[in-house]
Design a protein around this motif. Structure first.
Motif, short mmCIF file in Angstrom:
data_model
loop_
_atom_site.label_atom_id
_atom_site.label_comp_id
_atom_site.label_asym_id
_atom_site.label_seq_id
_atom_site.Cartn_x
_atom_site.Cartn_y
_atom_site.Cartn_z
N GLY A 95 68.08 106.01 8.17
CA GLY A 95 68.41 105.36 9.43
C GLY A 95 69.84 105.68 9.84
N GLY A 96 70.27 105.06 10.90
CA GLY A 96 71.64 105.27 11.36
C GLY A 96 71.75 106.23 12.52
N GLY A 97 70.64 106.82 12.93
CA GLY A 97 70.64 107.70 14.10
C GLY A 97 69.80 107.07 15.19
N VAL A 98 69.03 107.90 15.88
CA VAL A 98 68.09 107.38 16.88
C VAL A 98 66.93 106.75 16.11
N GLU A 99 66.70 105.48 16.32
CA GLU A 99 65.73 104.78 15.51
C GLU A 99 65.16 103.56 16.23
N TYR A 100 64.18 102.94 15.58
CA TYR A 100 63.71 101.61 15.93
C TYR A 100 64.21 100.69 14.80
N TYR A 101 64.58 99.48 15.16
CA TYR A 101 65.12 98.58 14.13
C TYR A 101 64.52 97.19 14.31
N GLY A 113 65.91 99.41 19.56
CA GLY A 113 65.85 100.85 19.39
C GLY A 113 67.01 101.51 20.11
N GLY A 114 67.16 102.80 19.87
CA GLY A 114 68.26 103.56 20.46
C GLY A 114 69.17 104.10 19.37
#
Length: 220
Positions: A95-101, A113-114
Motif C-alpha cells: 500500500g501507500g500508493g494509489v489504493e482503496y483503504y 481511495g486515491g
C-alpha cells in the motif's frame, strides 16, 4: 459482514490499551482479525472486478495492517491501534500508493481511495497531469454523486505557498496545491455489521474507481 463482537473488541481495546489486557484478550483479537481478513477477502474479490490490473498475488491476510503501533518516536505510548486498517493497492503488493483503504473503528469507520501524501516524484507527476488534463479530474470530483458520497475534494490539506513551476494565476491552483488526492465515505457500525456489508464497501470502491484511474494514468 463485520461481527458485532469485532466492534466490541475494538471498543474495549480503546479503553484498555495495554499489554496486560491484550494478553488476556488475545483470543478475542485473533477472532476479530480473522473476521476482518474474511471480510477483506470478499471485498477484494469484488474490487478485482473493478480494478483489472490488481496484482493476482495480493492476499487478503497481507492487506490487513498490523495492530501493533510503532511507539519508538511517538509521545503516545499506547502499544496498539484502536482500529483495523485494510489497504488494497491498485498495483503491486504494498500500500501507500494509489489504493482503496478500509478503516474499521467503532464510530469512526470509513472507506476511501486515491493517493494519500504522494512522495515527491509522484506528487510532481500528479500535479503535471492536473495542469494538462484538469477537465478530466473535475468531471470526476465535481460529479454530484461523487460530492454527495465523498465531499468537496478541494477541501483537503493544501500547500500554503505556490508549488515550484506554477504561476499564481493558474486556474487549477486549488487542485495543484493539494497535498493528498483522496476521497472517503463514512461507514456506521450498523452498516458494517449487517449482512451483505461487503457489497456496500465494494460499491463505494466502484464509485471512487475513476479517481484512481486518473491518478494511475498520471503515474504511468
Amino acid at each position: 459482514m463485520i461481527y458485532q463482537e469485532s466492534i466490541d473488541f475494538l471498543k474495549d481495546l480503546a479503553e484498555n490499551n495495554n499489554r496486560e489486557w491484550f494478553a488476556v484478550n488475545k483470543e478475542r483479537y485473533d477472532k476479530a482479525r480473522e473476521n476482518v481478513i474474511d471480510f477483506t477477502a470478499k471485498v477484494l474479490e469484488g474490487v478485482r472486478k473493478i480494478e483489472a490490473g490488481m496484482d493476482e498475488n495480493l492476499d487478503a491476510k497481507k492487506c490487513v495492517m498490523r495492530i501493533y503501533r510503532d511507539i519508538r518516536f511517538s509521545k503516545n505510548k499506547a502499544p496498539y491501534k484502536n482500529n483495523f486498517g485494510v489497504s488494497l493497492p491498485t498495483s503491486g503488493l504494498k500500500g501507500g500508493g494509489v489504493e482503496y483503504y478500509l478503516h474499521i473503528q467503532p464510530g469512526n469507520s470509513f472507506i476511501g481511495g486515491g493517493y494519500w501524501m504522494p512522495e515527491a516524484p509522484h506528487l510532481k507527476a500528479i500535479r503535471q497531469e492536473i495542469d494538462y488534463n484538469a477537465a478530466d479530474l473535475k468531471k470526476i470530483i465535481d460529479d454530484k454523486e461523487f460530492v454527495k458520497l465523498f465531499g468537496d475534494f478541494r477541501k483537503q490539506e493544501q500547500l500554503k505557498s505556490l508549488p515550484k513551476g506554477y504561476e499564481p494565476d493558474n486556474e487549477n491552483l486549488d487542485l495543484i496545491k493539494l497535498k493528498s488526492f483522496v476521497g472517503w465515505h463514512k461507514l456506521t457500525d450498523k452498516e458494517l455489521t449487517q449482512p451483505g456489508s461487503e457489497k456496500t464497501v465494494i460499491d463505494m470502491c466502484s464509485r471512487i474507481h475513476p479517481l484512481n484511474v486518473f491518478l494511475k494514468n498520471a503515474l504511468a
